[in-house]
Every structure is written in structure tokens, then in C-alpha cells.
Design a protein around this motif. Structure first.
Motif, mmCIF file in Angstrom:
data_model
loop_
_atom_site.group_PDB
_atom_site.id
_atom_site.type_symbol
_atom_site.label_atom_id
_atom_site.label_comp_id
_atom_site.label_asym_id
_atom_site.label_seq_id
_atom_site.Cartn_x
_atom_site.Cartn_y
_atom_site.Cartn_z
ATOM 1 N N PHE A 74 2.108 -18.415 19.318
ATOM 2 C CA PHE A 74 2.914 -17.240 19.657
ATOM 3 C C PHE A 74 2.357 -16.001 18.964
ATOM 4 O O PHE A 74 2.217 -14.946 19.576
ATOM 5 C CB PHE A 74 4.376 -17.466 19.264
ATOM 6 C CG PHE A 74 5.230 -16.240 19.413
ATOM 7 C CD1 PHE A 74 5.684 -15.859 20.665
ATOM 8 C CD2 PHE A 74 5.561 -15.468 18.325
ATOM 9 C CE1 PHE A 74 6.465 -14.723 20.819
ATOM 10 C CE2 PHE A 74 6.341 -14.340 18.457
ATOM 11 C CZ PHE A 74 6.791 -13.966 19.710
ATOM 12 N N ARG A 75 2.019 -16.150 17.683
ATOM 13 C CA ARG A 75 1.460 -15.010 16.945
ATOM 14 C C ARG A 75 0.150 -14.537 17.549
ATOM 15 O O ARG A 75 -0.147 -13.350 17.560
ATOM 16 C CB ARG A 75 1.240 -15.397 15.488
ATOM 17 C CG ARG A 75 2.481 -15.357 14.671
ATOM 18 C CD ARG A 75 2.245 -15.585 13.195
ATOM 19 N NE ARG A 75 0.909 -15.246 12.746
ATOM 20 C CZ ARG A 75 0.304 -15.846 11.734
ATOM 21 N NH1 ARG A 75 0.906 -16.807 11.091
ATOM 22 N NH2 ARG A 75 -0.899 -15.476 11.357
ATOM 23 N N GLN A 78 1.084 -12.852 21.233
ATOM 24 C CA GLN A 78 2.095 -11.793 21.353
ATOM 25 C C GLN A 78 1.480 -10.412 21.535
ATOM 26 O O GLN A 78 2.099 -9.538 22.121
ATOM 27 C CB GLN A 78 3.031 -11.812 20.157
ATOM 28 C CG GLN A 78 2.443 -11.293 18.877
ATOM 29 C CD GLN A 78 3.443 -11.355 17.746
ATOM 30 O OE1 GLN A 78 4.625 -11.578 17.967
ATOM 31 N NE2 GLN A 78 2.964 -11.165 16.525
ATOM 32 N N HIS A 79 0.259 -10.228 21.078
ATOM 33 C CA HIS A 79 -0.374 -8.918 21.219
ATOM 34 C C HIS A 79 -0.915 -8.691 22.628
ATOM 35 O O HIS A 79 -1.047 -7.552 23.062
ATOM 36 C CB HIS A 79 -1.507 -8.765 20.211
ATOM 37 C CG HIS A 79 -1.062 -8.930 18.804
ATOM 38 N ND1 HIS A 79 -0.183 -8.063 18.188
ATOM 39 C CD2 HIS A 79 -1.335 -9.890 17.888
ATOM 40 C CE1 HIS A 79 0.036 -8.467 16.957
ATOM 41 N NE2 HIS A 79 -0.646 -9.581 16.745
ATOM 42 N N THR A 80 -1.228 -9.759 23.324
ATOM 43 C CA THR A 80 -1.814 -9.609 24.661
ATOM 44 C C THR A 80 -0.728 -9.573 25.742
ATOM 45 O O THR A 80 -0.726 -8.682 26.566
ATOM 46 C CB THR A 80 -2.807 -10.737 24.958
ATOM 47 O OG1 THR A 80 -2.150 -11.988 24.793
ATOM 48 C CG2 THR A 80 -3.996 -10.664 24.028
ATOM 49 N N HIS A 81 0.151 -10.582 25.730
ATOM 50 C CA HIS A 81 1.183 -10.645 26.762
ATOM 51 C C HIS A 81 2.381 -11.377 26.185
ATOM 52 O O HIS A 81 2.356 -12.606 26.012
ATOM 53 C CB HIS A 81 0.635 -11.364 28.008
ATOM 54 C CG HIS A 81 1.474 -11.133 29.214
ATOM 55 N ND1 HIS A 81 2.432 -12.016 29.620
ATOM 56 C CD2 HIS A 81 1.483 -10.106 30.101
ATOM 57 C CE1 HIS A 81 3.006 -11.551 30.717
ATOM 58 N NE2 HIS A 81 2.454 -10.395 31.023
ATOM 59 N N ARG A 82 3.437 -10.650 25.898
ATOM 60 C CA ARG A 82 4.591 -11.221 25.198
ATOM 61 C C ARG A 82 5.273 -12.326 25.997
ATOM 62 O O ARG A 82 5.677 -13.333 25.429
ATOM 63 C CB ARG A 82 5.580 -10.124 24.854
ATOM 64 C CG ARG A 82 6.714 -10.608 23.977
ATOM 65 C CD ARG A 82 7.311 -9.440 23.185
ATOM 66 N NE ARG A 82 8.429 -9.863 22.409
ATOM 67 C CZ ARG A 82 8.348 -10.442 21.210
ATOM 68 N NH1 ARG A 82 7.175 -10.685 20.694
ATOM 69 N NH2 ARG A 82 9.433 -10.784 20.546
ATOM 70 N N ALA A 85 3.349 -15.451 25.604
ATOM 71 C CA ALA A 85 3.498 -15.961 24.242
ATOM 72 C C ALA A 85 4.830 -16.685 24.076
ATOM 73 O O ALA A 85 4.895 -17.741 23.446
ATOM 74 C CB ALA A 85 3.389 -14.817 23.254
ATOM 75 N N VAL A 86 5.888 -16.146 24.635
ATOM 76 C CA VAL A 86 7.196 -16.798 24.561
ATOM 77 C C VAL A 86 7.182 -18.118 25.317
ATOM 78 O O VAL A 86 7.713 -19.133 24.857
ATOM 79 C CB VAL A 86 8.302 -15.859 25.092
ATOM 80 C CG1 VAL A 86 9.619 -16.604 25.247
ATOM 81 C CG2 VAL A 86 8.468 -14.658 24.161
#
Length: 89
Positions: A74-75, A78-82, A85-86
């Protein structure tokens, strides 16, 4: 960049561990111990193959504990596509 590479390699190693232990504990062990719909025969099979059953439980626990660090993936994402990541975490 180096930290992202380390995080991605760590997440990949964790997911590889989850896959290998999952195949063993959720695929191989039940297939070896299951005997149709006869509970008595299955219980006899569990007693006869007690060590395989114990290894199945141990690898299942390892799989579940290894899945916890999926927050590292996730970490990483999260910067590319939230939303991705979720879904991955």
C-alpha cells in the motif's frame, strides 16, 4: 528510488511466501486428508497423517502472519494510484 525498490522487493518476497504457503496449506494438505463425505474416514485419515495436518496448520499460520505486511505494498502504490493501493492492500 532505492527505498521504493527495497519496499517492492520486500512486498514481492512476502507475496511469494504467501502464495507458496497458501498452496501447501489450502491446496495440498486438504486434498491429501479429505475422504469424500465420510467423517469417520476423514478422522482416521487425520490421525494417520497427524504430522501432515500439523504442518498444514503451521504453514497456514505463517501465511496469515506473512500477509500482514501487505501494508508495505500500500505504501508503495499510494503515490501512483490510491484506488489500486487500497485494492492491493
Amino acid at each position: 528510488m532505492a527505498t521504493e525498490r527495497a519496499i517492492s522487493r520486500g512486498a514481492g518476497a512476502v507475496y511469494l511466501l504467501v502464495v507458496v504457503t497458501g498452496i501447501f496449506s489450502l491446496g495440498y494438505v486438504p486434498r491429501q486428508l479429505r475422504v469424500g463425505a465420510d467423517p469417520q474416514a476423514m478422522l482416521g485419515n487425520l490421525v494417520a497423517h497427524r504430522q501432515l495436518f500439523q504442518w498444514g496448520i503451521a504453514t497456514f499460520l505463517v501465511e496469515q502472519v506473512a500477509f500482514l505486511p501487505s501494508l508495505s505494498l500500500f505504501r508503495l502504490l499510494q503515490h501512483t494510484h490510491r484506488a489500486t493501493a487500497v485494492a492491493a492492500g
